[in-house]
Design an enzyme around this catalytic site. Structure first.
Site, short mmCIF file in Angstrom:
data_model
loop_
_atom_site.label_atom_id
_atom_site.label_comp_id
_atom_site.label_asym_id
_atom_site.label_seq_id
_atom_site.Cartn_x
_atom_site.Cartn_y
_atom_site.Cartn_z
N LYS A 7 12.04 -5.66 -1.47
CA LYS A 7 13.66 -5.24 -1.45
C LYS A 7 14.23 -6.40 -1.66
O LYS A 7 15.34 -5.83 -2.07
CB LYS A 7 13.60 -4.47 0.24
CG LYS A 7 12.48 -3.17 0.66
CD LYS A 7 12.65 -2.59 1.60
CE LYS A 7 11.43 -1.86 2.15
NZ LYS A 7 11.58 -1.27 3.24
N GLY A 42 4.45 -5.22 -1.60
CA GLY A 42 5.43 -4.20 -0.10
C GLY A 42 7.00 -4.62 0.29
O GLY A 42 7.36 -4.91 -1.00
N SER A 43 6.97 -4.66 1.24
CA SER A 43 9.22 -4.90 1.72
C SER A 43 9.90 -6.44 1.23
O SER A 43 10.52 -6.44 1.64
CB SER A 43 9.48 -4.62 3.10
OG SER A 43 8.51 -2.92 3.47
N VAL A 44 9.00 -7.08 1.10
CA VAL A 44 9.35 -8.47 1.14
C VAL A 44 10.40 -8.58 -0.15
O VAL A 44 11.41 -9.17 -1.11
CB VAL A 44 8.10 -9.74 0.51
CG1 VAL A 44 9.36 -10.83 -0.24
CG2 VAL A 44 8.25 -9.97 1.62
#
Length: 574
Positions: free
Chosen positions: A298, A294-296
């Site tokens: 990014k 997920g957004s980690v």
């Protein structure tokens, strides 16, 4: 006997007897001379009993020398079957034994009488004092043998990392299996000669080669920090009614793993080998299980953009709230449209559209080159078995589509292990140097001490890009409410993640999420990188709400424990 001639029949008989004699003589000569050693060996094996003996198993110690697993002297009680053929006398003897060793006398008798073995074990792992009491009874056919028992002074701490051994003292899982040859040492051998009834002939042949003790293994794991991590994880799993989770604490500059905890786990002091579902808990999810980060993720996309020069923290792009790629529409997690935004705002607001924009600026080849530089798509090389590689598909993969570049940029459609994500985070905190993780600090044995040296895998991004990204991570953490993320006296940096749970057959599990937080502390000179992953929490699934508080608890206690000076210019909040 006409004409004095010897009848031909007698000649034939004489010749036959002579040939038979020659054949018998030849056979005897062959057996007694040529095959002499073979038959001597066969006869020897009918009288001799060869027994392998295992030496003292080495201990598994934490980073400060505290034992996590160790072997202690113990004793077993064995009974000869023929000595307990009379049930009444056997019960009387068994009651005397049970009064010392515990257990059921009736069960002891049933065990002995129900086997064809010469002798049977009726009590295991008794103390020296108990062994002496049994010897003083002087019961016929009863003997005491020396043995060793594996004990765990810290209980089930780091159970999945340490692993288990079987009844034969051979490692079956975890470090006990990976380092079995080191911990076990060299087996010995005892040879005794026995009579036809199986009793030792003490005046006959007896040989013994003593076993060599195993080596002690010193881990990088710190028992205090491991317990802190396990307690914080346990509390989060219970509070959020989650399916489980994993926490990894990495020493940034060396790659040493200071804590590695997962839930659910098993009872190391009494492992259950009868239930396949419980045996499945012996694996170490930190290296065997994959998930979509997920957004980690990014952080990886941003690192690539900063290092390649396609963007700076203040680079602006326009967020319309939606990105169209082929027949796919990608939106922000909160369906927002924010207008002009900087790359730093992309991270602080965790905007999917901004991450897609950065990946498009990089292009597929450059984006996936950085992904693999950070170690994704291949094992980290940690000194543990069972590690998986995760999955990264690139433009050269027939199943890859342009939309994958977009979704991969914010951690969807790509699978990683918790350890891979933790090491990538540590690389950002370590001026861009990716380290090889390790859990064995040293092996101490008869040949001396062998220490593991930290190993740099590669310079993933430049030190300048790494430091810039750290400052951006600091701004991300500063936006999180102190009620959810607080490490009094220290500045921290990090990134949250909330990802869908992928299913084996493709697609995602409805209503299921993985909440995570990847952070470093202290921000000015990172010492620790901490990854927190919580599986399928009930209620609010956001990484900010579920995982960030776990990071805060661990980081706060770790800073105090390691006596790391507080961040300059900060007032400690009480």
């Amino acid at each position: 006997m006409a004409g004095g001639k010897f009848p031909w029949r007698l000649w034939a008989l004489a010749i036959g007897m002579g040939l038979g004699f020659l054949v018998l003589t030849g056979r005897l000569a062959h057996l007694q001379i040529i095959e002499h050693e073979t038959y001597v060996q066969r006869a020897r094996l009918t009288r001799l009993h060869d027994e392998k003996t295992i030496g003292h198993r080495g201990a598994i110690l934490d980073a400060n020398g505290h034992p996590l697993a160790m072997s202690v002297q113990a004793y077993n009680v064995l009974v000869e079957r023929r000595a307990w053929q009379d049930t009444q006398k056997a019960l009387e003897a068994a009651r005397q034994l049970a009064a010392i060793t515990g257990g059921s006398p009736e069960e002891m008798v049933r065990t002995v009488q129900g086997t064809e073995l010469f002798e049977t074990k009726v009590a295991q792992y008794i103390s020296f004092e108990q062994a002496q009491q049994v010897r003083r009874l002087g019961l016929p056919g009863v003997r005491v043998e020396a043995d060793s028992q594996r004990i765990y002074p810290e209980g089930s701490l780091a159970a999945q990392l340490i692993g288990v051994i079987g009844r034969d003292k051979v490692g079956l899982a975890g470090l006990e299996a990976d380092l079995n040859s080191i911990l076990q040492g060299q087996p010995g051998e005892t040879v005794v000669e026995r009579d036809a009834l199986g009793q030792d002939l003490f005046w006959a042949q007896w040989q013994q080669v003593p076993p060599q003790p195993g080596s002690d293994v010193v881990l990088t794991i710190d028992r205090y920090l491991q317990r802190v991590a396990e307690q914080a994880l346990e509390e989060a799993v219970k509070a959020n009614r989650a399916a489980g989770g994993t926490v990894i604490v990495v020493e940034v500059k060396t790659g040493a793993i200071l804590a590695m905890a997962s839930r659910p786990t098993f009872d190391l002091t009494n492992p259950d080998f009868s239930d396949p579902a419980k045996i499945g808990l012996f694996r170490n999810p930190a290296i065997t299980d994959t998930y979509e980060p997920g957004s980690v993720f990014k952080l990886i996309t941003t690192a690539a953009a900063l290092d390649s020069g396609v963007a700076r923290p203040d680079t602006v792009w326009y967020d319309s709230g939606i990105v169209q790629i082929g027949g796919w529409q990608i939106r922000n997690w909160d369906f927002s449209a924010n207008g002009p935004q900087t790359v730093t705002q992309m991270l602080t607001k965790s905007l999917n559209t901004g991450s897609v924009w950065l990946a498009q600026q990089l292009g597929p080849q450059r984006f996936y080159d950085y992904v693999r530089r950070f170690g994704f798509g291949e094992p980290t090389g940690i000194d543990l078995s069972g590690e998986v590689a995760g999955q990264v598909r690139g433009p050269n993969d027939p199943s890859w589509y342009p939309v994958d570049l977009a979704t991969n940029s914010f951690g969807q459609g790509i699978s990683v292990t918790p350890l891979q994500m933790a090491m990538a985070l540590a690389a950002i905190a370590n001026d861009g140097k990716l380290m090889r993780p390790y859990v064995v600090r040293a092996v101490t044995g008869p040949d001396g001490v062998r220490e593991t040296q930290p190993q740099v895998v590669s310079q993933v991004i430049s030190p300048e890009a790494a430091r810039t990204l750290l400052q951006m991570m600091g701004e991300v953490a500063a936006k999180i409410s102190p009620s959810l993320l607080s490490v009094p006296g220290y500045r921290v940096g990090g990134k949250t993640g909330t990802a869908n749970v992928a299913t084996v057959g493709g697609g995602y599990k409805p209503g299921a999420y993985i909440s995570s937080f990847a952070g470093v502390v202290p921000l000015e000179d990172p010492q620790l990188a901490i990854l927190v992953k919580i599986d399928e929490p009930k209620g609010a699934p956001w990484g900010t709400v579920v995982a960030a508080p776990v990071f805060g608890k661990i980081a706060q206690q770790a800073m105090a424990y390691y006596k790391v000076p507080p961040s300059t210019g900060l007032v400690v909040r009480r």
